[in-house]
Enzyme design. Sequence first.
Site, mmCIF file in Angstrom:
data_model
loop_
_atom_site.group_PDB
_atom_site.id
_atom_site.type_symbol
_atom_site.label_atom_id
_atom_site.label_comp_id
_atom_site.label_asym_id
_atom_site.label_seq_id
_atom_site.Cartn_x
_atom_site.Cartn_y
_atom_site.Cartn_z
ATOM 1 N N ASP A 23 47.124 38.394 45.444
ATOM 2 C CA ASP A 23 47.867 39.671 45.408
ATOM 3 C C ASP A 23 49.338 39.590 45.826
ATOM 4 O O ASP A 23 49.667 38.923 46.814
ATOM 5 C CB ASP A 23 47.253 40.678 46.389
ATOM 6 C CG ASP A 23 45.762 40.737 46.354
ATOM 7 O OD1 ASP A 23 45.151 40.184 45.449
ATOM 8 O OD2 ASP A 23 45.199 41.351 47.290
ATOM 9 N N GLU A 46 40.218 48.150 46.521
ATOM 10 C CA GLU A 46 41.176 47.287 47.211
ATOM 11 C C GLU A 46 42.596 47.748 46.863
ATOM 12 O O GLU A 46 42.824 48.443 45.869
ATOM 13 C CB GLU A 46 40.990 45.828 46.766
ATOM 14 C CG GLU A 46 39.601 45.291 47.074
ATOM 15 C CD GLU A 46 39.382 43.825 46.705
ATOM 16 O OE1 GLU A 46 38.725 43.141 47.482
ATOM 17 O OE2 GLU A 46 39.865 43.362 45.660
HETATM 18 C C1 FRU Z 1 42.347 41.700 46.492
HETATM 19 C C2 FRU Z 1 41.926 41.140 47.839
HETATM 20 C C3 FRU Z 1 42.307 42.085 48.950
HETATM 21 C C4 FRU Z 1 42.424 41.184 50.130
HETATM 22 C C5 FRU Z 1 43.010 39.939 49.511
HETATM 23 C C6 FRU Z 1 42.556 38.686 50.169
HETATM 24 O O1 FRU Z 1 42.529 40.757 45.511
HETATM 25 O O2 FRU Z 1 40.546 40.848 47.855
HETATM 26 O O3 FRU Z 1 41.405 43.159 49.140
HETATM 27 O O4 FRU Z 1 43.280 41.701 51.128
HETATM 28 O O5 FRU Z 1 42.616 39.942 48.155
HETATM 29 O O6 FRU Z 1 43.224 37.583 49.650
#
Ligand code: FRU
Length: 515
Positions: A39, A216
């Site tokens: 992300d 998320e």
């Molecule tokens: C989304 C996610 C988030 C988390 C991050 C961990 O892709 O799963 O919810 O903070 O990636 O890398």
Amino acid sequence: MRLGLLALPFLAATVQAADYSGPLRPQVQFSPPKGFMNDPNGMFYDAKRSIYHYYYQYNPSELVAGNQHWGHATSPDLYHWTNHPPALEPDNEDTFIFSGSAIIDSENTSGFFPDQDDGVVAIYTAHSSTKETQHIAYSTDGGYTFTKYANNPVIDSHTDNFRDPKVIWHAESQKWVMVIAWAHALKIGIFTSPNLKDWTPTSNYTQEGLPGVQFECPNLVTFPVDDADSGETTKDVLAISVNPGAPLGGSGTFYVVGQFNGTHFNSEVKEETLFDFARDNYAAQWFYGLPEDSKPVSIGWASNWDYTNEVPSGDREGWRGSATVPREQTLINVDGAWRVTQTPFQGLSPVKGDKLEKKTFNNGDVSVDFSSVESNAVYFDVTIKNLPSSDVTGELSFNFTSSASGEYLDGAVELNSGSFWINRAGTHLFTTADNDNFTGQFDTSISVSESGQFTFSGVIDRSVFEVFLEEGKQSGTMSFFPTKPLDKVTFAATGLGEDVTVDLGVWGLKSGWSS
Ligand code: FRU
């Protein structure tokens, strides 16, 4: 994400040496120097120094997710990047730095910045196998190095699956507002704070029927709108990423449109809209601190949790995960429905290179050899004009081919059936034989505008393809992995009425890494 990880080594905060020349390495979209990226995090614009900061979920020590840091890069234009050492590192091998956001605390509401108006605060999730709590860290040097707050966590709800805080300043209530995912509960929590340290829960948002197993990376974005449509001059868009269980499989991001009143978000739409009609645009984040007259700008992660840990750029070139191009957006009303449009930021002008073709034609083919374009990245746009108001016939297809291997990525607008599709199944380095979920073809419905036109444009960049339909009313993002570079494209029109014309333009793109 799925973590199936062993205890991992930590790296000292140095910039990793990077080689951006690999044949799968995007030249226009950001990708990490080495290791694994997911992300976008903490994206903000530093107006004082005219520089964009981009942080990202980063595993510097392995080619799969885990050992999560915040990687860091800066750019003067969102296309030319400079890598920096990771900005946030785990304190120990059991607690990772998960996604979050960053703001500029120009009024020193936090008290961290007695002598400056450009202090930066990062707000992120500290993740362990049993708990997810919200932490802050502050930077007095414009976002390059951070000090973790001594009294972290700032929110402890004694739960896991509570993550990804995105903070904005809400001028009307003079408060900071956080949207955050209660991931398994399928709710978006809204918290407010006067100082970034003390947070009050004000509401939870959910909407019947929203898809997904986990929510998320929420974002709350205010868009200017034409008041002729609703009597209002702004609307608020809530973007929610879901994984797994997105409508196209695995991870995907949708949005709902409504109003935020400082404590509650009220959706005004019955149904969510997916941002993308293909599989590889997840966890987009919107920049904080853009100039007043700027459109909202986001960057997404051009991959999917269904297969990201396996894609071949890892074994071949030592990196996995790239970003989408930065996208500038508007919110418009199309026949009573709200739609976020997205097109490449500033029309890619900082990296737009030589014109390779500009042609108007009717039925027939136009081929462009772009093997001499050093970046191997190309931008194209197509306008089909003078289409009749009913009984539209014909189609326009495109086929990007490798002269060395014959592999291809293709797509078409089928005007008669009102559909647009893109397909990566003709590229062979990674296919459904490697991972069932790496499906080839993605389709969407289209309609011809009242003025008898249909337009689309796209970016093909070594292993990422992004297409924008009708000034960005729809977009499709697809990673693809050829064994040899695609270096020729053919556009072919068949069955178009004799008055119909196709305006085609093709440009080379300049690498953001070399100039
Ligand atoms: C989304 C996610 C988030 C988390 C991050 C961990 O892709 O799963 O919810 O903070 O990636 O890398």
